[in-house]
Design a protein around this motif. Structure first.
Motif, mmCIF file in Angstrom:
data_model
loop_
_atom_site.group_PDB
_atom_site.id
_atom_site.type_symbol
_atom_site.label_atom_id
_atom_site.label_comp_id
_atom_site.label_asym_id
_atom_site.label_seq_id
_atom_site.Cartn_x
_atom_site.Cartn_y
_atom_site.Cartn_z
ATOM 1 N N LEU A 101 10.885 6.018 2.208
ATOM 2 C CA LEU A 101 10.237 4.938 1.467
ATOM 3 C C LEU A 101 10.865 4.774 0.079
ATOM 4 O O LEU A 101 11.091 3.655 -0.389
ATOM 5 N N TYR A 111 -6.268 16.828 0.648
ATOM 6 C CA TYR A 111 -5.512 17.498 -0.406
ATOM 7 C C TYR A 111 -5.968 17.043 -1.780
ATOM 8 O O TYR A 111 -6.124 15.848 -2.038
ATOM 9 N N ARG A 148 -1.789 16.212 10.315
ATOM 10 C CA ARG A 148 -1.916 15.686 8.955
ATOM 11 C C ARG A 148 -3.153 14.807 8.754
ATOM 12 O O ARG A 148 -3.718 14.763 7.676
ATOM 13 N N TRP A 169 3.302 10.301 5.231
ATOM 14 C CA TRP A 169 4.241 9.198 4.994
ATOM 15 C C TRP A 169 5.641 9.745 4.769
ATOM 16 O O TRP A 169 5.804 10.775 4.107
ATOM 17 N N PRO A 170 6.674 9.080 5.287
ATOM 18 C CA PRO A 170 8.054 9.545 5.064
ATOM 19 C C PRO A 170 8.514 9.158 3.659
ATOM 20 O O PRO A 170 9.208 8.154 3.463
ATOM 21 N N LYS A 207 0.829 -1.208 0.000
ATOM 22 C CA LYS A 207 0.000 0.000 0.000
ATOM 23 C C LYS A 207 0.868 1.266 0.000
ATOM 24 O O LYS A 207 0.597 2.215 -0.741
ATOM 25 N N GLU A 208 1.931 1.248 0.789
ATOM 26 C CA GLU A 208 2.805 2.408 0.904
ATOM 27 C C GLU A 208 3.528 2.685 -0.426
ATOM 28 O O GLU A 208 3.600 3.830 -0.869
ATOM 29 N N ASP A 261 3.280 13.611 -3.596
ATOM 30 C CA ASP A 261 2.854 14.766 -2.797
ATOM 31 C C ASP A 261 1.686 14.398 -1.884
ATOM 32 O O ASP A 261 1.644 14.797 -0.716
ATOM 33 N N PHE A 262 0.737 13.657 -2.432
ATOM 34 C CA PHE A 262 -0.414 13.254 -1.630
ATOM 35 C C PHE A 262 0.053 12.393 -0.453
ATOM 36 O O PHE A 262 -0.409 12.551 0.684
ATOM 37 N N LEU A 272 5.347 20.700 1.323
ATOM 38 C CA LEU A 272 5.792 19.970 0.129
ATOM 39 C C LEU A 272 6.967 20.657 -0.560
ATOM 40 O O LEU A 272 7.639 20.043 -1.378
ATOM 41 N N TYR A 322 -5.664 5.751 3.535
ATOM 42 C CA TYR A 322 -4.368 5.171 3.937
ATOM 43 C C TYR A 322 -3.777 5.871 5.161
ATOM 44 O O TYR A 322 -3.145 5.240 6.002
ATOM 45 N N PHE A 324 -1.075 5.236 -14.911
ATOM 46 C CA PHE A 324 -0.713 4.349 -13.804
ATOM 47 C C PHE A 324 -1.765 3.251 -13.633
ATOM 48 O O PHE A 324 -2.964 3.521 -13.750
ATOM 49 N N GLN A 347 2.582 1.722 -3.428
ATOM 50 C CA GLN A 347 1.589 2.132 -4.425
ATOM 51 C C GLN A 347 1.358 3.644 -4.346
ATOM 52 O O GLN A 347 1.399 4.358 -5.345
ATOM 53 N N LEU A 348 1.130 4.112 -3.118
ATOM 54 C CA LEU A 348 0.841 5.530 -2.911
ATOM 55 C C LEU A 348 2.055 6.387 -3.269
ATOM 56 O O LEU A 348 1.936 7.409 -3.955
ATOM 57 N N ILE A 374 4.506 5.848 -5.331
ATOM 58 C CA ILE A 374 4.818 5.943 -6.752
ATOM 59 C C ILE A 374 3.735 6.701 -7.500
ATOM 60 O O ILE A 374 4.009 7.507 -8.378
ATOM 61 N N PHE A 375 2.470 6.483 -7.119
ATOM 62 C CA PHE A 375 1.393 7.124 -7.862
ATOM 63 C C PHE A 375 1.330 8.625 -7.574
ATOM 64 O O PHE A 375 1.195 9.431 -8.489
ATOM 65 N N ASP A 376 1.414 9.004 -6.316
ATOM 66 C CA ASP A 376 1.230 10.417 -5.969
ATOM 67 C C ASP A 376 2.034 10.766 -4.720
ATOM 68 O O ASP A 376 1.542 10.721 -3.605
ATOM 69 N N ARG A 414 2.908 12.505 0.965
ATOM 70 C CA ARG A 414 3.584 13.398 1.907
ATOM 71 C C ARG A 414 2.561 14.138 2.772
ATOM 72 O O ARG A 414 2.746 14.298 3.978
ATOM 73 N N VAL A 415 1.463 14.591 2.144
ATOM 74 C CA VAL A 415 0.435 15.300 2.896
ATOM 75 C C VAL A 415 -0.168 14.382 3.963
ATOM 76 O O VAL A 415 -0.497 14.815 5.061
ATOM 77 N N GLN A 416 -0.296 13.093 3.645
ATOM 78 C CA GLN A 416 -0.828 12.150 4.639
ATOM 79 C C GLN A 416 0.192 11.831 5.734
ATOM 80 O O GLN A 416 -0.125 11.130 6.690
#
Lengths: 275, 251
Positions: A179, B77, B72, A174-175, A157-158, A167-168, B54, B101, B88, A160-161, A163-165, A170-172
């Motif tokens: 990663l 966002y 957060r 995640w380091p 899951k980490e 910035d998103f 960011l 998530y 993708f 996937q997120l 690679i796909f997005d 990061r906003v949530q």
């Protein structure tokens, strides 16, 4: 009738392919395919230095040396793109050829100046060799392949997120940098354990080809990872088996041609089935 | 006392030695729909990204009275649509699920509860029945709605949206405006980078007018004036109507 040792090699290279597929798929999606190739070529000097230091052909030591210099190559790559005006593609070409060149010089020197050098079989790490892999070595490679798969499964899951997005992610919270580094580490480990069978020159295509072949069949990431694992495993098994009956052909080349066949069949089938 | 939803103190952002945002001070109370307007290159996107951590910047940013890293889980966002690779291999449902998530944390996989949330959010933006479609096979408006569904699935208190109306069809625009009203009525605050000056006054409560530095910020009626628009858009326009008419043709 397959001999026991051949069977072990087939299983080991199959597992290697099973891990190379999904890791390669993430590498391709993250646009790290060329970085993986540079990393692979950058392993050669470390491999040779490890041999010089240890003085014998011990696979764990060689792979550790290879990993260290591969990662050094990627670091140089990152520094070049960041602190000079060199664009990434040029930086990749520079690192790939300079490290590989240094490795070639070292390996020739070893073969000319050490008594064990000619038997060291460093050449088999350049072009790949599946026949004659020792049981202990196969277990090491297979164990590492399984370890990489377990990490990938745990962090699906980490990744996937990430690679796909990015910035998103990061906003949530995640380091993302760490990663991303971990993903690069997994790619590096896969490249390194692919060296004995596929060799420095071609190992990157073991990551890339099953992944792009699998992409022809699915639009969902989890299926892509499973399918590229299957194609990778089949590539490994068929490639190693073929190479056992073609002892003069370098195993790496045989394996890559098998992977290429899977890709061509997949690409053609996709065109015919979906247009 | 309730702290402001957003408190920005002396925010400076430089990109490749060029000043993008210059000493921004700002305080915004919620709940509210806040439009962020300014000409191209005014640093609107960078402003959102600076708040969200960011891009590197100096100064202090507090959201809901706390540093961004402590809140957060309460932030949603919507990035610019062009920021991701739409080829993708994920489906519309996969993307909406990503909103959950952050709450799930490390290693845990989304389960039935998360799937239900994602499904509801897709319904709210009118994407029922498209869950399994690969995201590249959507229209621009549908892609934008997918991003909105993902942000809704974050179940946040403060939302930051980077040009959610850019290049969308009229029906998607209507869906987004209705959604913004719903969010505000539910007590949320939404910051929206917005291009279309025609809809700013009628659809938003507050406006932040930006052109590298903060020109003006506050309640719509007080701040959205011809004079401030002239300053924000470097005096290209003489009247408010002219500025608004021009903004309709630039995008």
């Amino acid at each position: 009738m397959l001999r026991y040792n051949t069977l072990i090699v087939l299983l080991g290279v199959g597992l290697l392919g099973a891990a190379a597929g999904p890791i390669g798929a993430l590498a391709v999606l993250r646009r790290r395919a060329l970085v993986g190739d540079a990393l692979a070529h950058a392993t050669l000097p470390g491999l040779c230095l490890a041999f010089l230091i240890i003085g014998e052909r011990s696979m764990p030591a060689l792979l550790l040396g290879a990993l260290a210099s591969g990662l050094l190559g990627v670091t140089v790559l990152a520094l070049l793109s960041r602190y000079t005006r060199i664009k990434e593609d040029a930086a990749i070409a520079i690192v790939l050829s300079v490290f590989f060149g240094a490795g070639l010089v070292l390996s020739r020197w070893i073969q000319n100046h050490t008594t064990t050098g000619s038997k060291a079989g460093l050449d088999s790490y350049i072009l790949g060799k599946t026949a004659g892999l020792l049981l202990d070595d196969v277990l090491l490679l297979a164990g590492l392949a399984v370890l990489v798969l377990v990490v990938l499964l745990a962090l699906y899951k980490e990744f996937q997120l990430l690679i796909f997005d990015r910035d998103f992610a990061r906003v949530q919270g995640w380091p993302v940098a760490r990663l991303d580094l971990l993903l690069l580490g997994l790619i590096a480990v896969l490249v390194v354990i692919g060296l004995p069978a596929v060799g420095v020159i071609l190992v990157a295509s073991l990551l890339i080809l099953p992944a792009v072949a699998a992409r022809m069949w699915t639009d969902r990431l989890h299926r892509l990872l499973v399918l590229s694992g299957l194609i990778g495993a089949l590539t490994g098994v068929v490639g190693a088996a073929l190479s056992a009956s073609l002892p003069r052909a370098p195993a790496g080349a045989v394996i890559v041609l098998v992977a290429m066949a899977f890709f061509v069949v997949s690409a053609v089938a996709r065109r015919l089935l979906w247009g | 006392m309730v702290p402001p939803v957003l408190e920005v103190d002396d925010l400076n952002t430089t990109y490749q030695r060029r000043v993008v945002l210059d000493a921004i001070d700002l305080s915004v109370d919620g709940p509210a729909l806040v439009a962020i307007v300014g000409p191209n290159g005014a640093g609107k996107s960078t402003f959102l990204k600076s708040i969200l951590g960011l891009v590197p910047c100096t100064g202090s940013v507090r959201v809901l009275g706390q540093p961004i890293d402590s809140v957060r889980r309460r932030i949603g966002y919507v990035p610019q649509r062009e920021s991701v690779d739409w080829d993708f291999p994920v489906s519309v449902g996969d993307v909406a699920l990503m909103g959950t998530y952050g709450r799930l944390g490390w290693f845990r996989r989304p389960g039935a509860a998360e799937r239900r949330v994602a499904q509801e959010c897709l319904s709210r933006v009118g994407l029922d029945g498209l869950e399994d479609r690969q995201i590249g096979r959507l229209s621009g408006g549908q892609q934008q709605r997918t991003f909105l569904a993902r942000a809704l699935a974050q179940q946040a208190d403060v939302y930051f949206m980077d040009e959610p109306m850019a290049g969308v069809d009229a029906s998607t625009q209507a869906v987004i405006f209705d959604l913004l009203d719903e969010l505000r009525d539910a007590g949320k605050t939404v910051f929206v980078v917005h291009h279309d000056l025609r809809t700013v006054a009628s659809r938003f409560d507050r406006v932040v007018m930006l052109n590298r530095r903060l020109i003006a910020a506050g309640p719509m009626a007080e701040v959205f004036t011809t004079e401030n628009l002239q300053q924000t858009y470097d005096s290209q326009f003489v009247t408010l109507d002219e500025a608004i008419a021009c903004s309709a043709t630039t995008r």
